[in-house]
Design a protein around this motif. Structure first.
Motif, PDB file in Angstrom:
ATOM      1  N   GLU A  96       0.852  -1.186   0.000  1.00  0.00           N
ATOM      2  CA  GLU A  96       0.000   0.000   0.000  1.00  0.00           C
ATOM      3  C   GLU A  96       0.890   1.238   0.000  1.00  0.00           C
ATOM      4  O   GLU A  96       1.617   1.482   0.962  1.00  0.00           O
ATOM      5  CB  GLU A  96      -0.905   0.006   1.227  1.00  0.00           C
ATOM      6  N   PRO A  97       0.857   2.045  -1.061  1.00  0.00           N
ATOM      7  CA  PRO A  97       1.732   3.222  -1.094  1.00  0.00           C
ATOM      8  C   PRO A  97       1.278   4.299  -0.120  1.00  0.00           C
ATOM      9  O   PRO A  97       0.094   4.375   0.242  1.00  0.00           O
ATOM     10  CB  PRO A  97       1.618   3.703  -2.545  1.00  0.00           C
ATOM     11  N   VAL A  98       2.234   5.129   0.296  1.00  0.00           N
ATOM     12  CA  VAL A  98       1.954   6.238   1.201  1.00  0.00           C
ATOM     13  C   VAL A  98       2.446   7.522   0.550  1.00  0.00           C
ATOM     14  O   VAL A  98       3.342   7.504  -0.298  1.00  0.00           O
ATOM     15  CB  VAL A  98       2.630   6.040   2.574  1.00  0.00           C
ATOM     16  N   PRO A  99       1.879   8.683   0.920  1.00  0.00           N
ATOM     17  CA  PRO A  99       2.292   9.941   0.287  1.00  0.00           C
ATOM     18  C   PRO A  99       3.738  10.285   0.587  1.00  0.00           C
ATOM     19  O   PRO A  99       4.309   9.904   1.615  1.00  0.00           O
ATOM     20  CB  PRO A  99       1.340  10.977   0.907  1.00  0.00           C
ATOM     21  N   ALA A 100       4.342  11.027  -0.323  1.00  0.00           N
ATOM     22  CA  ALA A 100       5.719  11.480  -0.141  1.00  0.00           C
ATOM     23  C   ALA A 100       5.805  12.441   1.029  1.00  0.00           C
ATOM     24  O   ALA A 100       4.918  13.277   1.240  1.00  0.00           O
ATOM     25  CB  ALA A 100       6.225  12.155  -1.410  1.00  0.00           C
ATOM     26  N   GLN A 101       6.879  12.342   1.797  1.00  0.00           N
ATOM     27  CA  GLN A 101       7.096  13.261   2.914  1.00  0.00           C
ATOM     28  C   GLN A 101       7.525  14.642   2.425  1.00  0.00           C
ATOM     29  O   GLN A 101       7.197  15.654   3.035  1.00  0.00           O
ATOM     30  CB  GLN A 101       8.142  12.672   3.862  1.00  0.00           C
ATOM     31  N   LEU A 102       8.262  14.680   1.312  1.00  0.00           N
ATOM     32  CA  LEU A 102       8.746  15.940   0.752  1.00  0.00           C
ATOM     33  C   LEU A 102       7.729  16.451  -0.266  1.00  0.00           C
ATOM     34  O   LEU A 102       7.370  15.745  -1.207  1.00  0.00           O
ATOM     35  CB  LEU A 102      10.106  15.717   0.083  1.00  0.00           C
TER      36      LEU A 102
END
Length: 326
Positions: free
Chosen positions: A312-318
């Motif tokens: 499950e992908p997660v949003p980029a922190q940057l």
């Protein structure tokens, strides 16, 4: 964030990237794309899967197309130097509390599956069945005349963390993009085999596979492929290019297969074998970073990628973004 010093004596010895398995929904349509249009060679096929190699490769396969209901990418495969490296790799991943599953893979010796800390699924082995050379059987050269698999590029939600981990297992950074405001990495190109990269990481929702790249003889082969695709029903599958990258200096074309998996056709980067080679830094807002000629990439190139099966992908922190074409 500073690029880590290269680890010239990693815990196990990775030779190069080796292969990828893609889940496709229509094997016949995928065969028309990868074999009839790109020119990859079939080494085995049945009603469930097609195994392919490129023209310079002696190993049985560099890409497996497996029939499934939902398009996805499975493991990214890497070849190790020897059996002792495979045992050391197992110990390394277990010491990091990462899963290790020994699996049976057709045409490969002992193989285990694992993942990196951000969820990219990986596969390690030492030997693959060897096939007779075909690089001088010029009657087989069709399509874009693909010579070998060259690299993977993956979306990472934390490029700093990805670079740190792969540096630990011996990947060396050749070029990178830094966000000047935060000081964090936005992208990085990391190699084992002495080219610009075996693995690259792009900031974005992840983990996802951004693309798999194949090396071709010359830029003219890319022009030939464009002529072929534009006159055989594949014009809508051309996404970006042709052009020359600022990063890597390579000539490129990005295309999409029938299920949306992105393939890069690539040639003319440079040698990076020197252990003291200094990485090249690029600013995120430099328009020549993406394309030396200045043309920005389309939005799809920054936002779309193949899901890894079971991750499950997660949003980029940057949150920083480069220049994007309207």
């Amino acid at each position: 964030m500073p690029i880590p010093a290269p680890n010239l004596y990693p815990p196990f010895n990775i030779v190069r990237l080796s292969h990828v398995e893609l889940i496709v929904t229509d094997l016949a349509k995928s065969r028309a794309f990868y074999v009839d249009t790109l020119g990859l060679q079939v080494t085995d096929e049945d009603s469930e899967a097609i195994y392919l190699r490129a023209l310079e490769e002696r190993g049985h396969h560099c890409i497996v197309l497996r029939k499934g209901d939902t398009p996805a990418a499975r493991d990214l495969g890497f070849k190790l130097f020897g059996e002792e490296d495979l045992d050391r790799a197992e110990a390394f991943f277990r010491s990091r509390d990462l899963p290790v599953d020994w699996v049976e893979r057709p045409y490969q010796s002992r193989t285990f599956r694992t993942r990196d800390p951000l969820g990219i699924p990986l596969e390690f082995y030492v030997q693959m069945d060897r096939l007779p050379p075909i690089h001088q059987k010029y009657a087989l050269y069709r399509g874009v005349k693909p010579l070998r698999i060259d690299h993977f590029n993956c979306f990472s939600p934390n490029v700093d963390a990805s670079v740190a981990f792969y540096n630990e297992i011996g990947f060396r950074v050749t070029e990178y993009t830094e966000d000047e405001q935060s000081g964090h990495l936005w992208a990085a190109w990391c190699h084992r085999k002495g080219g610009v990269h075996d693995m690259a990481f792009t900031n974005g929702t992840g983990p996802r596979l951004h693309h798999t790249a194949f090396w071709v003889p010359t830029p003219l082969n890319i022009i030939d492929l464009l002529d072929l695709m534009s006159t055989t029903g594949w014009v809508d599958n051309i996404e970006r290019g042709p052009g020359r990258h600022g990063i890597s200096n390579a000539f490129f074309l990005y295309i999409r297969d029938p299920d949306g998996h992105r393939i890069e056709i690539y040639c003319s980067d440079y040698q990076t074998v020197d252990p003291d080679l200094e990485p090249i830094k690029w600013d995120l807002k430099d328009p020549q970073r993406q394309t030396l000629w200045g043309a920005p990439a389309p939005r799809s190139w920054f936002e779309e990628g193949s899901l890894f099966e079971g991750q499950e992908p997660v949003p980029a922190q940057l949150k920083a973004q480069p220049i994007i074409a309207p």
